[in-house]
Write an enzyme that holds these catalytic residues in place. Structure first.
Site, short mmCIF file in Angstrom:
data_model
loop_
_atom_site.label_atom_id
_atom_site.label_comp_id
_atom_site.label_asym_id
_atom_site.label_seq_id
_atom_site.Cartn_x
_atom_site.Cartn_y
_atom_site.Cartn_z
N ILE A 71 53.98 51.16 53.89
CA ILE A 71 52.72 51.39 53.18
C ILE A 71 53.13 51.74 51.76
CG2 ILE A 71 52.70 53.77 54.09
CD1 ILE A 71 49.69 53.84 53.82
N SER A 72 52.51 51.09 50.76
CA SER A 72 52.94 51.27 49.37
C SER A 72 52.69 52.70 48.87
CB SER A 72 52.20 50.30 48.46
OG SER A 72 52.37 48.97 48.91
N GLN A 73 53.44 53.06 47.84
CA GLN A 73 53.26 54.34 47.14
C GLN A 73 51.81 54.42 46.63
OE1 GLN A 73 55.37 54.09 43.50
NE2 GLN A 73 55.26 56.27 43.03
#
Ligand code: SAH
Length: 213
Positions: free
Chosen positions: A60-62
């Protein structure tokens, strides 16, 4: 309550402090419960300033990257958005808070099943999912007002460009497997215009018009 406070802190320190100003993006980041998009063991880290593993070697992206990409799409309430790389579903939920409808494609079935479950649980009825190779886009539903690719591509897939409406915006990380340039494209009557938003690092876009594996 604890997560609510952590989410506020995330928006203040990671997102507003770094210059994201679009009120719609900030409101969505304040609302979507990011901790429900990660495994129970990682919930306490969900609002940290980093990506997190979601299984099957994906992430899951930053939070800041999600906000930056969403702002770059310049979304309106009537927009239909295509996302390639559903992953946890978090980015799709942020898009769904702002846009009319989100079409999201994932190539790993187990991730898509989990994301669908989360969308149902949170009542996101304006997210449509598809299990396939997103590098081929979603021709039947095209053209899209916005397209966002959340995995790193070796080059911009022409199929996706052809599914972008005139007036549409697209954001995609382009580069090698280790580092990419976050590219924003805008299509108008004169053609496609390209600007760079800076460096980033995503997992690989794997598919017919992406990496081989
Ligand atoms: N947007 C996601 C980020 C997930 S990471 C989130 O908010 O959690 C990128 C995802 O892209 C991975 O789940 C990976 O399986 C997926 N992916 C990679 N290549 C793809 C392709 N060709 N089509 C669809 N999904 C792809």
């Amino acid at each position: 309550m604890k997560f609510h406070r952590q989410r506020e802190e995330m928006v203040l320190r990671q997102i507003e402090a770094r210059g994201v100003t679009d009120p719609k993006v900030l409101a969505a980041m304040r609302k979507v419960p990011r901790h429900l998009f990660v495994s129970e063991a990682l919930m306490d880290q969900a609002y940290g300033d980093f990506p997190l593993p979601i299984g099957l070697q994906q992430t899951i992206s930053q939070p800041y990257i999600v906000a930056e990409m969403t702002q770059a799409l310049q979304l309106n309430a009537e927009d239909r958005v295509l996302e390639i790389g559903t992953g946890s579903g978090y980015q799709a939920a942020i898009l769904a808070e702002i846009a009319y409808r989100v079409y999201t494609i994932e190539r790993i079935h187990a991730l898509l099943v989990k994301a669908r479950h989360t969308f149902d649980r949170l009542h996101y009825h304006n997210i449509v999912t598809r299990y396939s190779d997103g590098t081929c886009g979603w021709a039947e539903e095209s053209p899209f007002d916005a397209i966002v690719v959340t995995a790193g591509a070796p080059e911009i897939p022409k199929t996706l460009l052809s599914q972008l409406a005139v007036g549409g915006r697209m954001v995609i990380p382009v580069g090698d497997q280790f580092t990419q340039d976050l590219v924003k494209l805008h299509r108008d009557e004169d053609g496609i215009h390209r600007v760079s938003l800076g460096g980033c690092r995503f997992v690989k876009l794997v598919g017919e018009h992406g990496w081989e594996k």
